[in-house]
Design a protein around this motif. Structure first.
Motif, PDB file in Angstrom:
ATOM      1  N   LEU A  25       0.833  -1.208   0.000  1.00  0.00           N
ATOM      2  CA  LEU A  25       0.000   0.000   0.000  1.00  0.00           C
ATOM      3  C   LEU A  25       0.863   1.252   0.000  1.00  0.00           C
ATOM      4  CD1 LEU A  25      -2.861  -1.101   2.436  1.00  0.00           C
ATOM      5  CD2 LEU A  25      -3.010  -0.755  -0.042  1.00  0.00           C
ATOM      6  N   LEU A  26       1.943   1.237   0.777  1.00  0.00           N
ATOM      7  CA  LEU A  26       2.850   2.387   0.792  1.00  0.00           C
ATOM      8  C   LEU A  26       3.457   2.597  -0.593  1.00  0.00           C
ATOM      9  CD1 LEU A  26       4.760   1.944   4.186  1.00  0.00           C
ATOM     10  CD2 LEU A  26       3.025   3.649   3.636  1.00  0.00           C
ATOM     11  N   ASP A  30       0.645   7.447  -3.913  1.00  0.00           N
ATOM     12  CA  ASP A  30       1.449   8.538  -4.460  1.00  0.00           C
ATOM     13  C   ASP A  30       2.015   9.429  -3.367  1.00  0.00           C
ATOM     14  OD1 ASP A  30       0.787   7.701  -6.982  1.00  0.00           O
ATOM     15  OD2 ASP A  30      -1.020   8.924  -7.044  1.00  0.00           O
ATOM     16  N   ALA A  31       1.388   9.400  -2.217  1.00  0.00           N
ATOM     17  CA  ALA A  31       1.786  10.312  -1.155  1.00  0.00           C
ATOM     18  C   ALA A  31       2.021   9.501   0.114  1.00  0.00           C
ATOM     19  CB  ALA A  31       0.694  11.354  -0.936  1.00  0.00           C
ATOM     20  N   PRO A  32       2.730  10.101   1.083  1.00  0.00           N
ATOM     21  CA  PRO A  32       2.907   9.413   2.365  1.00  0.00           C
ATOM     22  C   PRO A  32       1.539   9.101   2.981  1.00  0.00           C
ATOM     23  CG  PRO A  32       4.284  11.374   2.259  1.00  0.00           C
ATOM     24  CD  PRO A  32       3.402  11.412   1.068  1.00  0.00           C
ATOM     25  N   LEU A  33       1.448   7.984   3.699  1.00  0.00           N
ATOM     26  CA  LEU A  33       0.171   7.588   4.298  1.00  0.00           C
ATOM     27  C   LEU A  33       0.247   7.714   5.813  1.00  0.00           C
ATOM     28  CD1 LEU A  33      -0.611   4.351   2.240  1.00  0.00           C
ATOM     29  CD2 LEU A  33      -1.590   6.631   1.928  1.00  0.00           C
ATOM     30  N   ASP A  34      -0.845   8.123   6.426  1.00  0.00           N
ATOM     31  CA  ASP A  34      -0.884   8.118   7.881  1.00  0.00           C
ATOM     32  C   ASP A  34      -1.649   6.879   8.349  1.00  0.00           C
ATOM     33  OD1 ASP A  34      -3.531   8.695   7.413  1.00  0.00           O
ATOM     34  OD2 ASP A  34      -3.390  10.782   8.027  1.00  0.00           O
ATOM     35  N   LEU A  35      -1.701   6.693   9.668  1.00  0.00           N
ATOM     36  CA  LEU A  35      -2.345   5.492  10.206  1.00  0.00           C
ATOM     37  C   LEU A  35      -3.806   5.405   9.776  1.00  0.00           C
ATOM     38  CD1 LEU A  35      -1.269   4.749  13.866  1.00  0.00           C
ATOM     39  CD2 LEU A  35      -0.823   3.453  11.792  1.00  0.00           C
ATOM     40  N   ALA A  36      -4.489   6.541   9.763  1.00  0.00           N
ATOM     41  CA  ALA A  36      -5.909   6.523   9.412  1.00  0.00           C
ATOM     42  C   ALA A  36      -6.107   6.020   7.985  1.00  0.00           C
ATOM     43  CB  ALA A  36      -6.497   7.927   9.575  1.00  0.00           C
ATOM     44  N   ALA A  37      -5.256   6.502   7.079  1.00  0.00           N
ATOM     45  CA  ALA A  37      -5.376   6.082   5.681  1.00  0.00           C
ATOM     46  C   ALA A  37      -5.080   4.583   5.565  1.00  0.00           C
ATOM     47  CB  ALA A  37      -4.421   6.894   4.807  1.00  0.00           C
ATOM     48  N   LEU A  38      -4.039   4.132   6.270  1.00  0.00           N
ATOM     49  CA  LEU A  38      -3.709   2.702   6.227  1.00  0.00           C
ATOM     50  C   LEU A  38      -4.869   1.875   6.776  1.00  0.00           C
ATOM     51  CD1 LEU A  38       0.037   2.670   7.305  1.00  0.00           C
ATOM     52  CD2 LEU A  38      -0.904   1.841   5.146  1.00  0.00           C
ATOM     53  N   GLN A  39      -5.440   2.338   7.873  1.00  0.00           N
ATOM     54  CA  GLN A  39      -6.512   1.570   8.478  1.00  0.00           C
ATOM     55  C   GLN A  39      -7.750   1.535   7.577  1.00  0.00           C
ATOM     56  OE1 GLN A  39      -7.918   2.859  12.364  1.00  0.00           O
ATOM     57  NE2 GLN A  39      -7.695   0.759  13.102  1.00  0.00           N
ATOM     58  N   ARG A  40      -8.010   2.654   6.897  1.00  0.00           N
ATOM     59  CA  ARG A  40      -9.152   2.676   5.977  1.00  0.00           C
ATOM     60  C   ARG A  40      -8.983   1.609   4.901  1.00  0.00           C
ATOM     61  NH1 ARG A  40      -9.385   7.897   4.964  1.00  0.00           N
ATOM     62  NH2 ARG A  40      -7.800   7.677   3.366  1.00  0.00           N
ATOM     63  N   THR A  46      -8.626  -4.158  11.810  1.00  0.00           N
ATOM     64  CA  THR A  46      -7.212  -4.262  12.185  1.00  0.00           C
ATOM     65  C   THR A  46      -6.859  -3.120  13.128  1.00  0.00           C
ATOM     66  OG1 THR A  46      -6.760  -5.163  10.008  1.00  0.00           O
ATOM     67  CG2 THR A  46      -4.869  -4.443  11.299  1.00  0.00           C
ATOM     68  N   PRO A  47      -6.487  -3.421  14.353  1.00  0.00           N
ATOM     69  CA  PRO A  47      -6.211  -2.326  15.302  1.00  0.00           C
ATOM     70  C   PRO A  47      -4.951  -1.565  14.925  1.00  0.00           C
ATOM     71  CG  PRO A  47      -5.684  -4.464  16.278  1.00  0.00           C
ATOM     72  CD  PRO A  47      -6.317  -4.755  14.955  1.00  0.00           C
ATOM     73  N   GLU A  48      -4.889  -0.327  15.381  1.00  0.00           N
ATOM     74  CA  GLU A  48      -3.728   0.517  15.071  1.00  0.00           C
ATOM     75  C   GLU A  48      -2.433  -0.117  15.575  1.00  0.00           C
ATOM     76  OE1 GLU A  48      -3.865   4.555  16.156  1.00  0.00           O
ATOM     77  OE2 GLU A  48      -5.441   5.054  14.717  1.00  0.00           O
ATOM     78  N   THR A  49      -2.526  -0.811  16.714  1.00  0.00           N
ATOM     79  CA  THR A  49      -1.310  -1.422  17.260  1.00  0.00           C
ATOM     80  C   THR A  49      -0.736  -2.443  16.287  1.00  0.00           C
ATOM     81  OG1 THR A  49      -2.745  -2.950  18.433  1.00  0.00           O
ATOM     82  CG2 THR A  49      -1.885  -1.101  19.692  1.00  0.00           C
ATOM     83  N   ALA A  50      -1.634  -3.187  15.620  1.00  0.00           N
ATOM     84  CA  ALA A  50      -1.168  -4.176  14.648  1.00  0.00           C
ATOM     85  C   ALA A  50      -0.495  -3.477  13.477  1.00  0.00           C
ATOM     86  CB  ALA A  50      -2.338  -5.027  14.159  1.00  0.00           C
ATOM     87  N   LEU A  51      -1.063  -2.335  13.062  1.00  0.00           N
ATOM     88  CA  LEU A  51      -0.450  -1.582  11.962  1.00  0.00           C
ATOM     89  C   LEU A  51       0.921  -1.063  12.388  1.00  0.00           C
ATOM     90  CD1 LEU A  51      -3.528   0.422  10.617  1.00  0.00           C
ATOM     91  CD2 LEU A  51      -2.331  -1.477   9.507  1.00  0.00           C
ATOM     92  N   LEU A  52       0.996  -0.571  13.619  1.00  0.00           N
ATOM     93  CA  LEU A  52       2.287  -0.064  14.096  1.00  0.00           C
ATOM     94  C   LEU A  52       3.310  -1.197  14.158  1.00  0.00           C
ATOM     95  CD1 LEU A  52       1.051   2.468  16.792  1.00  0.00           C
ATOM     96  CD2 LEU A  52       2.326   2.987  14.697  1.00  0.00           C
ATOM     97  N   LEU A  70      12.359   3.250   5.076  1.00  0.00           N
ATOM     98  CA  LEU A  70      10.987   3.597   5.465  1.00  0.00           C
ATOM     99  C   LEU A  70      11.090   4.918   6.206  1.00  0.00           C
ATOM    100  CD1 LEU A  70       7.988   2.914   5.749  1.00  0.00           C
ATOM    101  CD2 LEU A  70       8.533   1.736   7.879  1.00  0.00           C
ATOM    102  N   LYS A  71      10.508   5.958   5.624  1.00  0.00           N
ATOM    103  CA  LYS A  71      10.632   7.292   6.213  1.00  0.00           C
ATOM    104  C   LYS A  71       9.374   7.667   6.972  1.00  0.00           C
ATOM    105  CE  LYS A  71      11.938  10.788   3.781  1.00  0.00           C
ATOM    106  NZ  LYS A  71      12.330  11.733   2.717  1.00  0.00           N
ATOM    107  N   MET A  72       9.534   8.176   8.161  1.00  0.00           N
ATOM    108  CA  MET A  72       8.394   8.680   8.901  1.00  0.00           C
ATOM    109  C   MET A  72       8.504  10.196   8.995  1.00  0.00           C
ATOM    110  SD  MET A  72       7.117   7.838  12.743  1.00  0.00           S
ATOM    111  CE  MET A  72       7.719   9.338  13.492  1.00  0.00           C
ATOM    112  N   THR A  73       7.436  10.887   8.682  1.00  0.00           N
ATOM    113  CA  THR A  73       7.400  12.340   8.811  1.00  0.00           C
ATOM    114  C   THR A  73       6.194  12.696   9.666  1.00  0.00           C
ATOM    115  OG1 THR A  73       8.166  12.454   6.526  1.00  0.00           O
ATOM    116  CG2 THR A  73       7.450  14.510   7.519  1.00  0.00           C
ATOM    117  N   THR A  74       6.369  13.677  10.537  1.00  0.00           N
ATOM    118  CA  THR A  74       5.219  14.098  11.335  1.00  0.00           C
ATOM    119  C   THR A  74       4.594  15.319  10.683  1.00  0.00           C
ATOM    120  OG1 THR A  74       6.303  13.278  13.295  1.00  0.00           O
ATOM    121  CG2 THR A  74       4.434  14.734  13.624  1.00  0.00           C
ATOM    122  N   ARG A  75       3.340  15.159  10.353  1.00  0.00           N
ATOM    123  CA  ARG A  75       2.626  16.218   9.658  1.00  0.00           C
ATOM    124  C   ARG A  75       1.481  16.696  10.509  1.00  0.00           C
ATOM    125  NH1 ARG A  75       1.661  16.126   3.281  1.00  0.00           N
ATOM    126  NH2 ARG A  75       3.390  17.515   2.992  1.00  0.00           N
TER     127      ARG A  75
END
Lengths: 195, 281, 195
Positions: A25-26, A30-40, A46-52, A70-75
């Motif tokens: 999925l990443l 086309d753009a960086p994904l946040d947890l909400a987008a991944l969960q959608r 699938t709980p957020e903890t599993a995604l993390l 794997l880059k993490m950015t805080t937006r």
């Protein structure tokens, strides 16, 4: 151990399958994904903890990769993830056809900096600070690169366009938000002038 | 500050009429290797001026205008002798420097009251500092790890049905530009009657048609909004007359002085028919 | 085996590093790559056989990946490679945030602008101002978007429809009412258009 394979194996499989799904999925996005987008996309069950966990797994996997991170950015308080090739790949990419734009002239960078720090800004205001006419090619370059855009018009005669930066600008420069730009006035006295 | 200007690799290679320029003006304060920067690198008069000041470690806040002016003019003369087309901005800066210099030479009138004596250099210093900040800001930006240079977007091909794409978004400003474009072309073809109307009349016309859409007809006084006062009544009246003129509504009055009944001119089912279609779309 | 690690290990490392490089290049490229393109980027000193080995290695690696395939396409004798999402990813992708379609044409923008500022307006009047026939597709686009609607009919031959904007138009453009549309004063005096 041999009496528990049926418990261990599926859990293992699920974990690595989830990591593979997040990885795909990443890559597909086309753009960086946040947890909400991944969960959608992965599914609300699938709980957020599993995604993390999956992201942590990918992190380990790509820590070992010489060219991909794997880059993490805080937006705006929200973490986003993105798979990106690192600088190790640059010399190889430089030989690609057609060549990719890597360097920009000082004129382009100064114009971009003004738009970034002083947005919304008109062309006339850019010219006033830089002391020279703005070459239309500069604005075209920055627009085509997807870093600046017209965000409105000034309510003065001629209704000049007002320019601002895009979200692609933030992504491409690894910025979480415009607030991460240092204060413009803080720039004086930083070392010798470089000309 | 790692240099992106590559000033270490400067070699003066200046051609005049195809011949290398060997003899530089002897009184030139600026080292000849700076010449090639001048030719290729300066982004404008502010940049050049900043260079001159920084090259001599001059305090920008206390510019020795006379000296800077002299050097600046020398540079311009040199550029001229090299047949470099001088941009108007450089000449403007020269004029400004000359003006500041002349004002500094004039005797100061004694300050009235406690008024601050305004230094003619202040505006120049302000512009130079603003420009210097900008060069630092640009440099800072350039040092950030950047997509396409220091890291690269990765993607895999996705030839799968994605969620239906959303329609494009428009900003109000884009609509205004579209209108502007129309006006510009209208000027060229200029075949239309020129007439300006306030939008509120137009808005009210749509409102009235909206009322008629919900009912077979309305009484004229239902169209008015008492809270808007006289101006509002006038707007409504003009809107009604405009609609009547363009044959979009009809009046019915049973007898003199009876309330005026307004109806849409289209069969109501047609109107509703199109509305229903719109909703289902 | 323990007496040969120094021979095996470096070869192993080099092979997997080359595969990782090819992987990163395939992902960093927007289009499928052929051997020539890969060789240009990796370096001419790397023989084609080594590249083919690397691709085979990647093939095995991605055969095990549930969502990503290494796809080879042969066109007029030339093979190209590409990493692509497979059908397993489709249901997840379908739940992604819908991407924005490109942009509206100038004709659409002008038509919408005329309906907004000159409503109620008939198709004929739009054509008179724009100087060209109104493509029915434009009105359909704007109607389907929910921005314009038929607000009445003119009682002239053909009973032409009168168009106006909807409340969705106001909402989408952040307007409280039509009166909040920016005034058009900038155009007064330039004349020539009835707006």
């Amino acid at each position: 151990m041999s009496d528990q394979p049926s418990f261990l194996a599926p859990a293992e499989t699920t974990d690595s399958a989830l990591a593979a799904l997040v990885e795909a999925l990443l890559m597909a996005s086309d753009a960086p994904l946040d947890l909400a987008a991944l969960q959608r996309m992965v599914g609300a069950e699938t709980p957020e903890t599993a995604l993390l966990d999956a992201l942590r797994r990918l992190q380990c996997q790509y820590d070992a990769h010489p060219f991909i991170d794997l880059k993490m950015t805080t937006r705006s308080g929200e973490s986003t993830w993105q798979l990106a090739a690192n600088a190790q790949l640059a010399p190889y990419i430089a030989r690609s056809e057609p060549p990719r734009a890597g360097r920009y002239s000082r004129a382009v960078l100064e114009t971009l900096a003004l738009v970034a720090w002083r947005q919304p800004i008109s062309r006339g205001e850019i010219e006033a600070v830089r002391g020279v006419a703005v070459n239309p090619q500069i604005l075209r370059t920055l627009t085509e690169r997807g870093w600046i855009r017209v965000v409105g018009h000034k309510d003065t005669p001629g209704r000049p366009e007002l320019l601002g930066t895009t979200s692609a600008f933030l992504t491409d420069f690894g910025l979480g938000s415009l607030e991460q730009l240092p204060a413009f006035d803080a720039f004086v006295g930083q070392g010798a002038l470089d000309v | 500050m790692a240099s992106s200007s590559g000033s270490d690799a400067l070699t003066a290679r200046v051609l005049v009429d195809g011949q290398p320029l060997r003899q530089l003006p002897l009184d030139l304060y600026i080292p000849p290797d700076a010449l090639s920067i001048l030719l290729e690198r300066f982004e404008g008069p502010l940049d050049l001026l900043l260079y001159l000041i920084r090259k001599q470690n001059l305090d920008i806040l206390a510019i020795p205008v006379a000296e800077v002016t002299r050097q600046y003019l020398t540079y311009l003369a040199l550029m001229e002798s090299l047949k470099i087309e001088l941009a108007a901005e450089y000449l403007l800066m020269a004029a400004w420097l000359a003006e500041i210099k002349s004002r500094l030479l004039l005797p100061m009138p004694p300050p009235e009251n406690d008024e601050e004596v305004d230094d003619p250099r202040a505006a120049l210093v302000e512009r130079l500092l603003a420009y210097e900040r900008l060069t630092h800001a640009a440099h800072w930006l350039d040092e950030l790890p950047r997509a396409g240079r220091d890291w690269f977007d990765l993607s895999i091909a996705v030839d799968l049905p994605r969620a239906l794409s959303l329609p494009p978004q428009i900003e109000l400003t884009e609509l205004l530009s579209a209108l502007r474009g129309l006006v510009r072309r209208g000027e060229l073809t200029a075949v239309h009657e020129i007439r300006r109307e306030t939008l509120s009349v137009r808005a009210r016309m749509t409102d009235i048609l909206g009322l008629l859409e919900q009912a077979d007809g309305v009484f004229l006084d239902q169209v008015y909004r008492p809270q808007e006062g006289r101006g509002g009544v006038a707007v409504s009246l003009v809107a009604v007359l405009e609609l009547a003129k363009s044959a979009a509504i009809d009046f019915i009055q049973e007898q003199p002085f009876a309330p005026v009944w307004i109806t849409g001119t289209a069969a109501t089912d047609t109107v509703f028919g199109s509305t229903a279609k719109e909703n289902s779309a």
